[in-house]
Design a protein around this motif. Sequence first.
Motif, mmCIF file in Angstrom:
data_model
loop_
_atom_site.group_PDB
_atom_site.id
_atom_site.type_symbol
_atom_site.label_atom_id
_atom_site.label_comp_id
_atom_site.label_asym_id
_atom_site.label_seq_id
_atom_site.Cartn_x
_atom_site.Cartn_y
_atom_site.Cartn_z
ATOM 1 N N THR A 1 2.472 1.819 -9.424
ATOM 2 C CA THR A 1 2.549 0.517 -10.094
ATOM 3 C C THR A 1 3.146 0.623 -11.494
ATOM 4 O OG1 THR A 1 0.196 0.766 -10.671
ATOM 5 C CG2 THR A 1 0.729 -0.648 -8.799
ATOM 6 N N ILE A 2 2.921 1.737 -12.189
ATOM 7 C CA ILE A 2 3.566 1.904 -13.490
ATOM 8 C C ILE A 2 5.073 2.062 -13.313
ATOM 9 C CG2 ILE A 2 3.925 3.626 -15.313
ATOM 10 C CD1 ILE A 2 1.738 1.681 -15.990
ATOM 11 N N THR A 3 5.485 2.822 -12.307
ATOM 12 C CA THR A 3 6.919 2.953 -12.022
ATOM 13 C C THR A 3 7.512 1.596 -11.684
ATOM 14 O OG1 THR A 3 6.526 5.186 -11.160
ATOM 15 C CG2 THR A 3 8.630 4.164 -10.618
ATOM 16 N N LEU A 4 6.802 0.839 -10.881
ATOM 17 C CA LEU A 4 7.229 -0.521 -10.538
ATOM 18 C C LEU A 4 7.366 -1.373 -11.795
ATOM 19 C CD1 LEU A 4 7.466 -3.194 -8.877
ATOM 20 C CD2 LEU A 4 5.003 -3.064 -8.532
ATOM 21 N N ILE B 1 16.304 2.881 -17.966
ATOM 22 C CA ILE B 1 16.732 3.596 -16.759
ATOM 23 C C ILE B 1 16.208 5.030 -16.779
ATOM 24 C CG2 ILE B 1 18.704 4.372 -15.412
ATOM 25 C CD1 ILE B 1 18.305 1.335 -15.430
ATOM 26 N N CYS B 2 16.280 5.689 -17.938
ATOM 27 C CA CYS B 2 15.755 7.067 -18.047
ATOM 28 C C CYS B 2 14.257 7.097 -17.782
ATOM 29 C CB CYS B 2 16.047 7.631 -19.430
ATOM 30 S SG CYS B 2 17.798 7.930 -19.773
ATOM 31 N N CYS B 3 13.539 6.128 -18.340
ATOM 32 C CA CYS B 3 12.096 6.058 -18.140
ATOM 33 C C CYS B 3 11.768 5.796 -16.679
ATOM 34 C CB CYS B 3 11.496 4.967 -19.021
ATOM 35 S SG CYS B 3 9.700 4.818 -18.915
ATOM 36 N N GLY B 4 12.502 4.881 -16.054
ATOM 37 C CA GLY B 4 12.293 4.596 -14.635
ATOM 38 C C GLY B 4 12.551 5.809 -13.767
ATOM 39 N N THR B 5 13.573 6.592 -14.130
ATOM 40 C CA THR B 5 13.870 7.821 -13.382
ATOM 41 C C THR B 5 12.753 8.841 -13.547
ATOM 42 O OG1 THR B 5 16.257 7.463 -13.682
ATOM 43 C CG2 THR B 5 15.540 9.690 -13.113
ATOM 44 N N GLY B 6 12.255 9.007 -14.778
ATOM 45 C CA GLY B 6 11.153 9.933 -15.020
ATOM 46 C C GLY B 6 9.899 9.535 -14.274
ATOM 47 N N THR C 1 10.254 10.237 -10.593
ATOM 48 C CA THR C 1 10.075 11.667 -10.331
ATOM 49 C C THR C 1 8.596 12.029 -10.314
ATOM 50 O OG1 THR C 1 12.193 12.133 -11.402
ATOM 51 C CG2 THR C 1 10.681 13.981 -11.123
ATOM 52 N N ALA C 2 7.856 11.601 -11.328
ATOM 53 C CA ALA C 2 6.435 11.945 -11.427
ATOM 54 C C ALA C 2 5.624 11.317 -10.301
ATOM 55 C CB ALA C 2 5.888 11.509 -12.783
ATOM 56 N N SER C 3 5.907 10.056 -9.966
ATOM 57 C CA SER C 3 5.122 9.379 -8.921
ATOM 58 C C SER C 3 5.363 10.005 -7.551
ATOM 59 C CB SER C 3 5.452 7.883 -8.893
ATOM 60 O OG SER C 3 6.806 7.657 -8.550
ATOM 61 N N LEU D 1 8.649 6.637 0.180
ATOM 62 C CA LEU D 1 7.437 5.841 0.385
ATOM 63 C C LEU D 1 7.106 5.050 -0.867
ATOM 64 C CD1 LEU D 1 4.834 5.052 1.925
ATOM 65 C CD2 LEU D 1 3.788 7.133 1.009
ATOM 66 N N CYS D 2 7.125 5.715 -2.010
ATOM 67 C CA CYS D 2 6.842 5.034 -3.275
ATOM 68 C C CYS D 2 7.840 3.904 -3.511
ATOM 69 C CB CYS D 2 6.900 6.027 -4.426
ATOM 70 S SG CYS D 2 5.628 7.297 -4.412
ATOM 71 N N MET D 3 9.106 4.161 -3.241
ATOM 72 C CA MET D 3 10.136 3.160 -3.471
ATOM 73 C C MET D 3 9.902 1.915 -2.624
ATOM 74 S SD MET D 3 14.272 3.489 -2.928
ATOM 75 C CE MET D 3 14.109 3.422 -1.133
ATOM 76 N N VAL D 4 9.593 2.100 -1.357
ATOM 77 C CA VAL D 4 9.367 0.958 -0.468
ATOM 78 C C VAL D 4 8.151 0.147 -0.919
ATOM 79 C CG1 VAL D 4 8.717 0.302 1.880
ATOM 80 C CG2 VAL D 4 10.491 2.023 1.517
ATOM 81 N N VAL D 5 7.077 0.834 -1.295
ATOM 82 C CA VAL D 5 5.882 0.135 -1.770
ATOM 83 C C VAL D 5 6.196 -0.671 -3.031
ATOM 84 C CG1 VAL D 5 3.557 0.430 -2.710
ATOM 85 C CG2 VAL D 5 4.285 1.778 -0.734
ATOM 86 N N GLU D 6 6.965 -0.090 -3.940
ATOM 87 C CA GLU D 6 7.331 -0.786 -5.177
ATOM 88 C C GLU D 6 8.149 -2.043 -4.887
ATOM 89 O OE1 GLU D 6 9.376 2.259 -7.309
ATOM 90 O OE2 GLU D 6 7.622 3.568 -7.265
ATOM 91 N N ILE D 7 9.109 -1.920 -3.994
ATOM 92 C CA ILE D 7 9.964 -3.074 -3.671
ATOM 93 C C ILE D 7 9.138 -4.187 -3.020
ATOM 94 C CG2 ILE D 7 11.849 -3.846 -2.180
ATOM 95 C CD1 ILE D 7 13.219 -1.154 -2.730
ATOM 96 N N LEU D 8 8.219 -3.803 -2.137
ATOM 97 C CA LEU D 8 7.377 -4.811 -1.490
ATOM 98 C C LEU D 8 6.443 -5.482 -2.491
ATOM 99 C CD1 LEU D 8 6.481 -3.031 1.880
ATOM 100 C CD2 LEU D 8 8.127 -4.885 1.504
ATOM 101 N N LEU D 9 5.854 -4.695 -3.381
ATOM 102 C CA LEU D 9 4.979 -5.289 -4.398
ATOM 103 C C LEU D 9 5.757 -6.208 -5.334
ATOM 104 C CD1 LEU D 9 2.614 -2.334 -5.409
ATOM 105 C CD2 LEU D 9 1.974 -4.467 -4.274
ATOM 106 N N GLY D 10 7.039 -5.915 -5.522
ATOM 107 C CA GLY D 10 7.871 -6.768 -6.361
ATOM 108 C C GLY D 10 7.995 -8.189 -5.845
ATOM 109 N N LEU D 11 7.675 -8.382 -4.569
ATOM 110 C CA LEU D 11 7.727 -9.736 -3.993
ATOM 111 C C LEU D 11 6.684 -10.648 -4.612
ATOM 112 C CD1 LEU D 11 8.208 -8.790 -0.222
ATOM 113 C CD2 LEU D 11 9.932 -9.751 -1.764
ATOM 114 N N ILE D 12 5.674 -10.083 -5.294
ATOM 115 C CA ILE D 12 4.674 -10.911 -5.970
ATOM 116 C C ILE D 12 5.350 -11.844 -6.974
ATOM 117 C CG2 ILE D 12 2.745 -10.807 -7.633
ATOM 118 C CD1 ILE D 12 1.746 -8.336 -6.223
ATOM 119 N N TYR D 13 6.501 -11.442 -7.478
ATOM 120 C CA TYR D 13 7.213 -12.271 -8.459
ATOM 121 C C TYR D 13 7.546 -13.649 -7.903
ATOM 122 C CZ TYR D 13 10.545 -13.563 -12.103
ATOM 123 O OH TYR D 13 11.193 -14.200 -13.124
#
Length: 537
Positions: free
Chosen positions: A148-151, A354-359, A362-364, A399-411
């Motif tokens: 969720t922080i990455t999101l 963008i750098c922060c999102g990439t970091g 990576t960590a997530s 997996l993390c990417m897909v979850v983030e994109i789906l959670l983004g639908l809350i917008y």
Amino acid sequence: MAYERKISKDQPFSGKALGDFGSNGEDGGPRRASADDMLAVLGYQSELTRSRSTWQVAFMSFVLASVPYGLATTLYYPLIGGGPVAVIWGWVAVCLIIICVAVSLGEITSVYPTAGGVYYQTYMLSPAWCRNITAWICGWAYTLGNITITLSVNFGTTLFIIGCVNIFTDDAGVGIWTATTWQTWLLFVAITLLCNAISALGNKWLPMLDTFAIFWTFAGVLAIIVSILAVAKNGRHNASYAFGNFTASSGWVDGWSFFIGLLHAAYATSATGMILSMCEEVRQPATQVPKAMVGTIILNMICGFIFLVPLCFVLPPIEELIVLAQPFPYILSSAIGNKGGAFALTVPIIVLGICCGTGCTTASSRCTWAFARDGAIPGSHWWKKVNTKLDVPLNAMMLCMVVEILLGLIYFGSTAAFNGFSGAGVIFLTIAYVMPIFVSLVTGRKSLKAGAYDFGAFGIFCNVVAIAWTLLVTPLFSMPSYLPVPASGMNYASVVFVGGTLISAIWYFAWGRKNYQGPPAKEEAVIRRRSSMIVVE
């Protein structure tokens, strides 16, 4: 002599292997051990390349926070919470608290330096009768917090870009890009895909990207503060205003309003413990990672203070700022008096986003991979695989990417979705960070004797501060940032938090209660063998 036994990642770590490894040197004293030797004692085979030095892991820790970016994109919260007082002193107060969290985690990490981070630590420190359930709770909180922080970082970059473009206005003074919900979400998806592509395809170059980001950060901050103070198109406030003005605009009572504004600083420092997931890519994680955590928080506090103080000297009227989702571009435009120049000054912040999102990506991915290899996530046999060609846990990253994109639908349901993502991420991570700290404290901090750091009374003080911070954060960031609350402004942090907790609980009772056994090595054996080693520095 280096340890050469290979441990199958599909089989539990055997007590025999642990015992074989723990033999002393020829003189009967402790034997020297590499980071991979230490990892073997902790129960895992090394699968990722240890490519990061002390400075590189410190740089990544700095990039995970990306202070100018984190503070710029969430400036709305302290502005409505209390104005300059909440902006500056809220930042300093939270940084001092997070230093206590980092010191506490650093002590424990020097004993258990694995990619499982606080999840692994909680398991090892907990009494045998409850270690499975405490590790399960911590692991899910840590994993969901990373996601969720990455999101929220990628979504924050999305909103920030839109705000920066709208520095340019039409004749009526309206921003030139009135982004629809679909446009916002698609831009968020594009940024998420970009960060994942950089992290997956450019893994071996990420240390260089982090190093670049350090110099880029200071160059960008210097350009911003010099420009706004030198030009100051609408004048400058005096020091009493910049450091002492308190104007609560949230609708809450003054004291609670100030606390609401702390989301700004808490969000920017929430990634402190995410660097733990990189332990298996660091050359001497038992000492390098704790140093990086604490050192970068101090550096972030100084950098953030230098960044925020000039902004408070040139703030436009608060009432003009609190109607904007992204007030920072407006502050620059007002101070510079030139829209093109103001937009140019936002470019360093966008690049840092963008750098922060990439970091964070990576960590997530490492955090999710580490949790999956102990079988705690549905479909773990997929997510625990490492792509040897790219040298990354690619499946866990996807997996993390897909979850983030789906959670983004809350917008689509709430324009305050970013508040929900950032609030939920801070809550999840704060709970995850404090669990090993709490267990270590109540069990007498006895395991720290086997590590590189034990700060005694100061460590106990830091433990208590970290626990108290968690008790404040959990309810605080579940509440709406302002009153009254329209349906579109609901804070979805509580929804994301409860939803994630519910998923983890259902999976535990459906599968975990009978099948989950935690990490392969056990605490008693690890401490015994850890104490007999001198980790190579």
